[in-house]
Design a protein around this motif. Structure first.
Motif: not given
Ligand code: BG6
Ligand code: MG
Length: 214
Positions: A1-4, A109-111, A156-166
């Motif tokens: 699993m990716s850390r991102f 992952l989201k792109i 990141a906001h549009h993708l619904g992902v926290a910055p530290q997970d990007c």
């Protein structure tokens, strides 16, 4: 699993070599204004928006131009740039670009795409990869260019992902600074001596491995 949970890519110089066309268009404009311009100076322009780039090129002489004259110069550069990219197609994808997008998708992952270029949507269409991105930030909606973190935080906001997970992917000094200011991990594309602030640097997306970040 990716850390991102998401990977957010820059476009120019990462997915396709439009960075070279931006350079050629600015070089012609600089010559017409009697300003010295070379590849080393061009590094400072990568990731910087159109009007910001013009200010850097004009430097101290910028005060001699009216806002209307500056807009006219920026428009002329953009028309030349659009002529240079008019025949772009999927052949202009840099090596490894599609494989990298596929790998990120396969890992679940989201792109995202974070380019300050107002031509980004057109370039994505010409490359035939618009639908590979869950989100493409519209540069026209931004108040700040790179190195400000706004564009990567917006993605990141549009993708619904926290910055530290990007993971952010960038070829520009200003772009790497933007990623780090957003609190993300930065993958530089290019020369490690130039992209010193990146967490890791690879020569191109043909060296992209999500596994490197376990
Ligand atoms: C960035 C490029 O992606 O977009 C810069 O790195 C360019 O070189 C900027 O100036 C703005 O692009 P455009 O297409 O809006 O003039
Ligand atoms: Mg770039």
């Amino acid at each position: 699993m990716s850390r991102f949970k998401a990977v957010i890519f820059d476009l120019d110089g990462v997915i396709t070599d439009t960075a070279h066309y931006h350079f050629l268009a600015w070089k012609r404009l600089a010559a017409a204004q009697g300003v010295d311009f070379d590849l080393a100076f061009n590094e400072q322009l990568k990731g910087v928006d159109r009007m910001g780039s013009l200010e850097l090129i004009l430097g101290a002489t910028a005060q001699h131009y009216s806002p209307q004259q500056k807009l006219a110069l920026a428009d002329a550069k953009n028309r030349h740039y659009q002529q240079l990219i008019a025949t772009m197609s999927a052949c202009d994808l840099l090596p490894g670009a599609v494989a990298a997008l596929d790998a990120v998708r396969a890992a679940g992952l989201k792109i995202g795409l974070a380019s300050v270029s107002k031509n980004a949507f057109a370039v994505l269409e010409m490359l035939g990869i618009r639908d590979r991105f869950d989100d493409v930030v519209d540069a026209a909606t931004l108040a700040n260019s790179k190195p400000h973190p706004e564009i990567f935080l917006t993605a990141a906001h549009h993708l619904g992902v926290a910055p530290q997970d990007c993971l952010g992917v960038e070829d520009a000094v200003a772009g790497v600074a933007s990623i780090k200011a957003a609190g993300m991990v930065a993958l530089g594309i290019g020369d490690p001596h130039i992209l010193r602030a990146a967490d890791r640097v690879i020569p191109g997306l043909d060296h992209f491995r999500l596994d490197d970040y376990r």
